[in-house]
Design a protein around this motif. Structure first.
Motif, PDB file in Angstrom:
ATOM      1  N   LYS A 129       1.070  -1.224   0.025  1.00  0.00           N
ATOM      2  CA  LYS A 129      -0.122   0.083   0.101  1.00  0.00           C
ATOM      3  C   LYS A 129       0.817   1.280   0.015  1.00  0.00           C
ATOM      4  O   LYS A 129       0.452   2.097  -0.712  1.00  0.00           O
ATOM      5  CB  LYS A 129      -0.788   0.086   1.144  1.00  0.00           C
ATOM      6  CG  LYS A 129      -2.099  -0.828   1.031  1.00  0.00           C
ATOM      7  CD  LYS A 129      -3.171  -0.819   2.232  1.00  0.00           C
ATOM      8  CE  LYS A 129      -4.267  -1.869   2.100  1.00  0.00           C
ATOM      9  NZ  LYS A 129      -5.056  -1.850   3.170  1.00  0.00           N
TER      10      LYS A 129
ATOM     11  N   GLU B 128       2.153   1.333  -3.439  1.00  0.00           N
ATOM     12  CA  GLU B 128       1.055   2.094  -4.363  1.00  0.00           C
ATOM     13  C   GLU B 128       0.861   3.124  -4.381  1.00  0.00           C
ATOM     14  O   GLU B 128       0.262   4.045  -5.335  1.00  0.00           O
ATOM     15  CB  GLU B 128       0.080   1.086  -3.812  1.00  0.00           C
ATOM     16  CG  GLU B 128      -1.161   0.809  -4.885  1.00  0.00           C
ATOM     17  CD  GLU B 128      -2.278   0.089  -4.782  1.00  0.00           C
ATOM     18  OE1 GLU B 128      -2.083  -0.592  -3.431  1.00  0.00           O
ATOM     19  OE2 GLU B 128      -3.200  -0.011  -5.209  1.00  0.00           O
TER      20      GLU B 128
ATOM     21  N   LEU C  99       2.697   5.367  -6.575  1.00  0.00           N
ATOM     22  CA  LEU C  99       2.965   4.626  -7.714  1.00  0.00           C
ATOM     23  C   LEU C  99       3.113   5.384  -9.047  1.00  0.00           C
ATOM     24  O   LEU C  99       2.002   5.950  -9.357  1.00  0.00           O
ATOM     25  CB  LEU C  99       1.932   3.347  -8.039  1.00  0.00           C
ATOM     26  CG  LEU C  99       2.438   2.243  -8.608  1.00  0.00           C
ATOM     27  CD1 LEU C  99       3.658   1.398  -8.184  1.00  0.00           C
ATOM     28  CD2 LEU C  99       1.088   1.362  -8.802  1.00  0.00           C
TER      29      LEU C  99
ATOM     30  N   ASN D 237       9.652   0.648  -8.753  1.00  0.00           N
ATOM     31  CA  ASN D 237       8.814   0.445  -7.526  1.00  0.00           C
ATOM     32  C   ASN D 237       9.257  -1.082  -7.102  1.00  0.00           C
ATOM     33  O   ASN D 237       8.971  -1.953  -7.822  1.00  0.00           O
ATOM     34  CB  ASN D 237       7.424   0.243  -8.167  1.00  0.00           C
ATOM     35  CG  ASN D 237       6.910   1.788  -8.716  1.00  0.00           C
ATOM     36  OD1 ASN D 237       6.999   2.750  -8.239  1.00  0.00           O
ATOM     37  ND2 ASN D 237       6.431   1.654 -10.008  1.00  0.00           N
TER      38      ASN D 237
ATOM     39  N   LYS E 102       0.867  -4.742 -10.342  1.00  0.00           N
ATOM     40  CA  LYS E 102       1.084  -2.945 -10.388  1.00  0.00           C
ATOM     41  C   LYS E 102       2.245  -2.746 -10.447  1.00  0.00           C
ATOM     42  O   LYS E 102       2.885  -1.720 -10.185  1.00  0.00           O
ATOM     43  CB  LYS E 102       0.653  -2.718  -8.790  1.00  0.00           C
ATOM     44  CG  LYS E 102      -0.744  -2.952  -8.335  1.00  0.00           C
ATOM     45  CD  LYS E 102      -0.923  -2.800  -6.714  1.00  0.00           C
ATOM     46  CE  LYS E 102      -2.303  -3.104  -6.252  1.00  0.00           C
ATOM     47  NZ  LYS E 102      -3.313  -2.536  -6.748  1.00  0.00           N
TER      48      LYS E 102
END
Length: 450
Positions: free
Chosen positions: A157, A160, A163, A169, A199
């Motif tokens: 999280k 993210e 992101l 990442n 993601k």
């Protein structure tokens, strides 16, 4: 007649070289990744359906070492009771090392977990290093259980929340024990890794000591396309961080998608090493990130369509797409791979690409090694050791039969891995499992350091 035969052979050789050249085709737009698509046997016997291996490799070019693409990093650190002593001290030092490696363009978050997970540094630009280090020293104190799922969930999280496509990442997950609070199974934690991968977040897992779940930790890394490391000696933790940061700071591309469309009549058999999806004659493989100091490859076992002497056929179209982090834009490239047919066995043998052949043998041995691990965990220690050593001998024999130094070096690397596992089979069971999980992970990752 002799002259005609030589002429025909030369034709096939030129055909092979032409086929190989058409597979390189670097686009003028592509500068961070070199793509190479080739068959282990570009010339095959006419009328046969022998197995062949298609290798698609991506090599990141060396980037300017003085600058790096901004990193969006989360450290997720186990501070359960088992981390007391040197482990928590070294984890604290490694976290501080990470802070000092990053600059103001990078984003850092730190999550710790014991009975529950706590965000001690929310995702933030690394501007006030003193304050972050103070929070690390204050909060990274051992005690409690191992809520690994909660810790990793919060880490995802945090990444993210910042992101973007122009950042690398990544999560580094440290643990020395079994997940024992909340969802704890390999399937449940792997699902988290799959969510992260979707993601474009890669997770590197570092297992400390001999009590953590090596299958769980290597699965998380595998599903998210990160790295997996066994830290047997806590004092090596900072060295592992240096290695990891060297990789992350050299990222040139991410969100890499390779689509292999095999022509009608060509049969896909299986992917070796790296996972992907085979649907009909289309094979899709995703890679999270590519570094400038490495080659990542896909190896597909195929059965080419039958052909006649003198024919040359397109075997596959390969489409590549990725996010170029240095240019901050999406890139695309298409290549074609062909196969030629002959009735000359010597020509078939002479045209073989030894480097591709070596990788196919390494991957087949890696599959056979799984049987050794299975036997070992059934208590059949000697049989496990015998399989590992037999596989080493098999690779050694292949190494002696090839002339390519690159192929020999790759084979030597896998022989060394097998020998390390065989030696570990004589020692502590937990250590053997950790070492084997790490070595097998490395082999299956299809990564070659440059």
């Amino acid at each position: 007649m002799k002259f005609i035969k030589i002429f025909v052979m030369l034709g096939f050789v030129l055909s092979s070289l032409f086929s190989y050249a058409t597979t390189i085709l670097p686009s003028s737009q592509v500068s961070q990744i070199n793509v190479r698509s080739e068959l282990s046997s570009p010339i095959i016997m006419a009328g046969s359906e022998e197995t062949n291996y298609l290798k698609v490799s991506l090599t990141g070019e060396k980037a300017n070492s003085n600058k790096h693409v901004p990193i969006n990093l989360a450290l997720v650190i186990d501070k359960s009771g088992s981390m007391k002593g040197d482990r928590i001290v070294k984890a604290r030092e490694a976290a501080i090392f990470a802070v000092n490696m990053l600059n103001e363009e990078d984003t850092l978050s730190i999550v710790t977990y014991d009975y529950d997970a706590k965000v001690i540094v929310p995702a933030t630009k690394v501007k006030n290093k003193e304050q972050i280090i103070e929070l690390i020293n204050k909060n990274l104190v051992a005690g409690g259980g191992t809520a690994l799922f909660a810790g990793l969930s919060k880490g995802i999280k945090q990444v993210e929340s910042q992101l973007t496509k122009d950042k690398v990442n990544r999560i580094i997950l440290l643990s020395d024990g079994q997940a024992n609070i909340g969802p704890s199974s390999v399937a449940e934690l792997s699902q988290l890794a799959i969510i992260a991968a979707k993601k474009n977040i890669a997770i590197t897992t570092m297992g400390i000591g001999s009590d953590y779940n090596e299958i769980l930790m290597s699965s998380i890394a595998s599903y998210s396309d990160g790295n997996h490391v066994f830290v047997n000696n806590t004092f090596d933790l900072e060295k592992m961080f240096v290695h990891e940061f060297t990789d992350v700071m050299s990222t040139v591309a991410q969100n890499v998608v390779i689509t292999i469309q095999l022509k009608d009549g060509v049969k896909p058999v299986r992917l070796l090493g790296r996972d992907g999806v085979i649907k009909g004659n289309q094979v899709t493989i995703k890679m999270n990130q590519l570094f400038s100091n490495q080659e990542k490859y896909v190896l597909l076992e195929v059965i080419p369509e039958e052909g006649k002497v003198g024919q040359s056929k397109t075997l596959a179209q390969i489409d590549l797409s990725y996010d170029n982090l240095l240019k901050n834009k999406a890139e695309h490239e298409t290549q074609f791979v062909s196969v030629a047919y002959t009735d000359d066995k010597k020509l078939v043998k002479d045209s073989m690409i030894q480097e591709v052949l070596a990788e196919s043998e390494i991957q087949k041995v890696t599959i056979e090694n799984e049987k050794a691990l299975e036997y070992y965990n059934l208590g059949r220690f000697q049989e496990a050791e015998d399989i590992l050593m037999e596989n080493s001998k098999k690779l050694s024999s292949i190494s002696n039969s090839v002339s390519s130094e690159e192929a020999k070096e790759r084979l030597r690397g896998q022989i060394e891995k097998n020998n390390i596992m065989a030696d570990a089979a004589k020692a502590d069971k937990d250590v053997f499992n950790k070492i084997s999980a790490e070595k097998q992970f490395e082999s299956k990752s299809n990564v070659i350091k440059k």
